[in-house]
Motif scaffolding. Structure first.
Motif, PDB file in Angstrom:
ATOM      1  N   PRO A  86      18.127-121.460  17.107  1.00 44.47           N
ATOM      2  CA  PRO A  86      18.033-120.739  15.829  1.00 44.47           C
ATOM      3  C   PRO A  86      16.926-119.680  15.811  1.00 44.47           C
ATOM      4  O   PRO A  86      17.111-118.595  15.261  1.00 44.47           O
ATOM      5  N   ARG A  87      15.796-119.976  16.438  1.00 41.34           N
ATOM      6  CA  ARG A  87      14.728-118.975  16.502  1.00 41.34           C
ATOM      7  C   ARG A  87      15.164-117.784  17.336  1.00 41.34           C
ATOM      8  O   ARG A  87      14.868-116.631  16.994  1.00 41.34           O
ATOM      9  N   LEU A  88      15.881-118.028  18.418  1.00 39.07           N
ATOM     10  CA  LEU A  88      16.406-116.943  19.247  1.00 39.07           C
ATOM     11  C   LEU A  88      17.407-116.104  18.460  1.00 39.07           C
ATOM     12  O   LEU A  88      17.390-114.878  18.517  1.00 39.07           O
ATOM     13  N   GLY A  89      18.282-116.762  17.700  1.00 40.78           N
ATOM     14  CA  GLY A  89      19.247-116.038  16.868  1.00 40.78           C
ATOM     15  C   GLY A  89      18.564-115.162  15.830  1.00 40.78           C
ATOM     16  O   GLY A  89      18.977-114.024  15.587  1.00 40.78           O
ATOM     17  N   ALA A  90      17.504-115.687  15.196  1.00 40.71           N
ATOM     18  CA  ALA A  90      16.760-114.893  14.213  1.00 40.71           C
ATOM     19  C   ALA A  90      16.071-113.709  14.881  1.00 40.71           C
ATOM     20  O   ALA A  90      16.033-112.604  14.322  1.00 40.71           O
ATOM     21  N   PHE A  91      15.556-113.924  16.084  1.00 40.66           N
ATOM     22  CA  PHE A  91      14.917-112.843  16.827  1.00 40.66           C
ATOM     23  C   PHE A  91      15.924-111.758  17.184  1.00 40.66           C
ATOM     24  O   PHE A  91      15.639-110.562  17.056  1.00 40.66           O
ATOM     25  N   VAL A  92      17.115-112.154  17.619  1.00 37.15           N
ATOM     26  CA  VAL A  92      18.152-111.191  17.980  1.00 37.15           C
ATOM     27  C   VAL A  92      18.606-110.415  16.744  1.00 37.15           C
ATOM     28  O   VAL A  92      18.776-109.190  16.793  1.00 37.15           O
ATOM     29  N   LEU A  93      18.790-111.106  15.616  1.00 39.55           N
ATOM     30  CA  LEU A  93      19.203-110.427  14.383  1.00 39.55           C
ATOM     31  C   LEU A  93      18.139-109.435  13.918  1.00 39.55           C
ATOM     32  O   LEU A  93      18.463-108.299  13.548  1.00 39.55           O
ATOM     33  N   ALA A  98      16.188-103.836  13.488  1.00 39.60           N
ATOM     34  CA  ALA A  98      15.111-102.898  13.807  1.00 39.60           C
ATOM     35  C   ALA A  98      15.602-101.775  14.714  1.00 39.60           C
ATOM     36  O   ALA A  98      15.226-100.606  14.533  1.00 39.60           O
ATOM     37  N   SER A  99      16.463-102.091  15.675  1.00 40.40           N
ATOM     38  CA  SER A  99      16.971-101.041  16.560  1.00 40.40           C
ATOM     39  C   SER A  99      17.901-100.094  15.812  1.00 40.40           C
ATOM     40  O   SER A  99      17.924 -98.897  16.099  1.00 40.40           O
ATOM     41  N   LEU A 100      18.642-100.611  14.849  1.00 41.68           N
ATOM     42  CA  LEU A 100      19.477 -99.744  14.020  1.00 41.68           C
ATOM     43  C   LEU A 100      18.605 -98.767  13.229  1.00 41.68           C
ATOM     44  O   LEU A 100      18.896 -97.570  13.164  1.00 41.68           O
ATOM     45  N   GLY A 101      17.506 -99.263  12.663  1.00 39.71           N
ATOM     46  CA  GLY A 101      16.584 -98.388  11.953  1.00 39.71           C
ATOM     47  C   GLY A 101      15.948 -97.358  12.871  1.00 39.71           C
ATOM     48  O   GLY A 101      15.796 -96.188  12.510  1.00 39.71           O
ATOM     49  N   GLY A 102      15.600 -97.761  14.085  1.00 40.00           N
ATOM     50  CA  GLY A 102      15.024 -96.825  15.043  1.00 40.00           C
ATOM     51  C   GLY A 102      16.014 -95.749  15.465  1.00 40.00           C
ATOM     52  O   GLY A 102      15.649 -94.578  15.610  1.00 40.00           O
ATOM     53  N   ALA A 103      17.263 -96.140  15.651  1.00 38.94           N
ATOM     54  CA  ALA A 103      18.282 -95.150  16.027  1.00 38.94           C
ATOM     55  C   ALA A 103      18.502 -94.160  14.895  1.00 38.94           C
ATOM     56  O   ALA A 103      18.648 -92.946  15.135  1.00 38.94           O
ATOM     57  N   LEU A 104      18.517 -94.641  13.658  1.00 41.56           N
ATOM     58  CA  LEU A 104      18.682 -93.732  12.518  1.00 41.56           C
ATOM     59  C   LEU A 104      17.486 -92.800  12.382  1.00 41.56           C
ATOM     60  O   LEU A 104      17.637 -91.618  12.064  1.00 41.56           O
ATOM     61  N   PHE A 105      16.281 -93.326  12.627  1.00 40.80           N
ATOM     62  CA  PHE A 105      15.089 -92.481  12.595  1.00 40.80           C
ATOM     63  C   PHE A 105      15.166 -91.388  13.653  1.00 40.80           C
ATOM     64  O   PHE A 105      14.852 -90.227  13.388  1.00 40.80           O
TER      65      PHE A 105
END
Length: 192
Positions: A86-93, A98-105
């Motif tokens: 579950p911690r790994l899943g939360a990290f991946v999500l 965050a990567s979506l926000g970086g790509a939009l930036f």
């Protein structure tokens, strides 16, 4: 100093993103991507989808498991839960969002620099989330909106960090839980 990757990464100078004159992204040309009036739907749609996704995850069994792990991981392990997955899943999500926000930036700025990863950028984001309230989904959004408003209105004379620090101190001392946490407590008192 390693210089073989400089053409790929731009090193400390960063990289300019040059779109071809005839290319577009979702029907928007390079000039339109940098125009806030035309770019906002490209940002708001993923933001709304991300909010709904995080809200659904928070109300699922997975979200309940994450909440239990946050409160007492050792007790969850003793109860028979595998706390790593579950911690790994939360990290991946969180990495996905965050990567979506970086790509939009990067699309909007047409420039990527290592300065975006600096402590001051991350610290500003954390302070905005703390001012808004970390315990709710709306809190970081409210804190970010307040921070962006402060950048637009209060940045004369380069005093934005002074105002940000004052807001953080006021929240930490007088409004534990941030603005949204305090509003929730007031609403519960009013309902009684």
């Amino acid at each position: 100093m390693q210089t073989s990757f400089r053409p790929l990464t731009g090193a400390y100078d960063g990289l300019s993103i040059d779109l071809a004159a005839d290319s577009s992204f979702l029907g928007l040309s390079s000039a339109h991507l940098q125009d806030p009036g035309r770019f906002w739907p490209v940002v708001w749609v993923p933001l709304a989808v991300g909010i709904v996704l995080v809200w659904l995850v928070g109300r699922s069994r997975f979200g309940t498991t994450l909440e239990g792990i946050r409160e007492n991981e050792e007790r969850m392990r003793f109860s028979g839960y595998n706390t790593f997955l579950p911690r790994l899943g939360a990290f991946v999500l969180s990495g996905l969002l965050a990567s979506l926000g970086g790509a939009l930036f990067a699309l909007n700025a047409a420039y990527v620099s290592p300065d975006v990863l600096s402590f001051s950028q991350a610290g500003d984001s954390l302070i905005a989330a703390m001012v808004g309230g970390l315990g709710t989904l709306v809190g970081p959004l409210a804190g970010t909106a307040l921070y962006v408003w402060g950048q637009a209105r209060l940045n004369s004379g380069a005093n934005l960090h002074l105002y940000t620090g004052i807001a953080l101190i006021v929240v930490l001392v007088f409004l534990p839980g941030g603005i949204t946490g305090t509003l929730q407590r007031l609403w519960k008192r009013v309902k009684r």
